[in-house]
Design a protein around this motif. Structure first.
Motif, PDB file in Angstrom:
ATOM      1  N   LEU A  22      35.403  32.672   6.048  1.00 55.32           N
ATOM      2  CA  LEU A  22      34.322  33.572   5.603  1.00 55.32           C
ATOM      3  C   LEU A  22      34.712  34.253   4.290  1.00 55.32           C
ATOM      4  CD1 LEU A  22      33.340  35.058   9.080  1.00 55.32           C
ATOM      5  CD2 LEU A  22      32.221  33.188   7.833  1.00 55.32           C
ATOM      6  N   ARG A  24      28.122  27.215  14.419  1.00 60.15           N
ATOM      7  CA  ARG A  24      28.358  28.649  14.526  1.00 60.15           C
ATOM      8  C   ARG A  24      28.920  28.945  15.909  1.00 60.15           C
ATOM      9  NH1 ARG A  24      27.451  32.201  10.687  1.00 60.15           N
ATOM     10  NH2 ARG A  24      26.190  33.556  11.947  1.00 60.15           N
ATOM     11  N   ASN A  25      29.944  29.789  15.939  1.00 59.65           N
ATOM     12  CA  ASN A  25      30.566  30.240  17.195  1.00 59.65           C
ATOM     13  C   ASN A  25      31.062  29.080  18.054  1.00 59.65           C
ATOM     14  OD1 ASN A  25      29.945  33.000  16.594  1.00 59.65           O
ATOM     15  ND2 ASN A  25      27.829  32.490  17.095  1.00 59.65           N
ATOM     16  N   GLN A  71      31.213  36.614  14.196  1.00 58.17           N
ATOM     17  CA  GLN A  71      30.668  35.251  14.149  1.00 58.17           C
ATOM     18  C   GLN A  71      31.675  34.317  13.470  1.00 58.17           C
ATOM     19  OE1 GLN A  71      27.416  34.416  15.221  1.00 58.17           O
ATOM     20  NE2 GLN A  71      27.261  36.495  15.971  1.00 58.17           N
ATOM     21  N   THR A  72      31.665  33.067  13.858  1.00 54.34           N
ATOM     22  CA  THR A  72      32.495  32.068  13.197  1.00 54.34           C
ATOM     23  C   THR A  72      31.596  30.930  12.717  1.00 54.34           C
ATOM     24  OG1 THR A  72      32.922  30.805  15.218  1.00 54.34           O
ATOM     25  CG2 THR A  72      34.481  32.583  14.667  1.00 54.34           C
ATOM     26  N   SER A  73      32.092  30.224  11.706  1.00 55.02           N
ATOM     27  CA  SER A  73      31.362  29.079  11.161  1.00 55.02           C
ATOM     28  C   SER A  73      32.340  27.991  10.765  1.00 55.02           C
ATOM     29  CB  SER A  73      30.566  29.474   9.913  1.00 55.02           C
ATOM     30  OG  SER A  73      29.533  30.368  10.223  1.00 55.02           O
ATOM     31  N   ASP A  90      28.912  38.350   9.022  1.00 59.09           N
ATOM     32  CA  ASP A  90      29.480  37.505  10.080  1.00 59.09           C
ATOM     33  C   ASP A  90      30.826  38.049  10.559  1.00 59.09           C
ATOM     34  OD1 ASP A  90      27.287  35.833   9.940  1.00 59.09           O
ATOM     35  OD2 ASP A  90      28.340  34.217   8.887  1.00 59.09           O
TER      36      ASP A  90
END
Length: 174
Positions: free
Chosen positions: A44, A116-117, A88-90, A83
């Motif tokens: 991120l 995502r996630n 949140q993760t991507s 995020d």
């Protein structure tokens, strides 16, 4: 007479090998851009996105918006910060159906998969088609045009799997 035949054949062999190696070298160098792109999503870190794009960027999103460099990068800055705060993760990955390059310009088209996630109950996958034009600026490849679209939600895992892996250079060498 034999010299007239052999000499052109030797020239052809050497120039063909050079062109083949050069194109593979271009793809490997362009993949450095994609490695930073992947890392930007994983960490991120919007500064990685800023680094791989030209200041003259033209960004077209889903056929609905055209953005400049500053707006596009600022959107990533705001989005990535949001995020991080939300936990949140991507992760993003690319597969290609076209990779064309010469010494100074490249055009790459394919399918992206954004997850995502990953590995959670909230995991979601998004797919789209992309077309990117890169230019070599000060000996570094930079994205100068970036277009993507979900094609009205018609792109899916099957399309993603049909395209070729980022390191599958043989499919794109002359």
């Amino acid at each position: 007479m034999i010299k007239r035949i052999i000499l052109p054949l030797v020239f052809l062999v050497f120039t063909s090998t050079t062109m083949y190696a050069q194109k593979a070298d271009n793809l490997k160098a362009i993949n450095i851009v994609w490695a930073k792109f992947y890392k930007a999503f994983e960490t991120l870190d919007y500064t990685l996105m800023a680094d791989i794009h030209s200041k003259d960027l033209v960004r077209v999103s889903g056929g609905k918006r055209i953005l400049d460099y500053d707006t596009y990068i600022n959107n990533y800055k705001v989005g990535f910060e949001s995020d991080k705060k939300a936990g949140q993760t991507s992760t993003i990955s690319l597969r290609f159906f076209e990779r064309i390059s010469n010494e100074f310009t490249a055009s790459e088209r394919g399918i992206y998969k954004l997850v995502r996630n990953k590995g959670t109950d909230n995991e979601q996958a998004y797919y789209g088609q992309f077309h990117v034009v890169l230019k070599k600026i000060n000996d570094e490849w930079k994205i100068t045009m970036d277009y993507d679209s979900s094609e009205s939600g018609t792109i899916d895992e099957d399309d993603y799997k049909k395209a070729f892996a980022i390191d599958d250079f043989d499919k794109f060498l002359n």
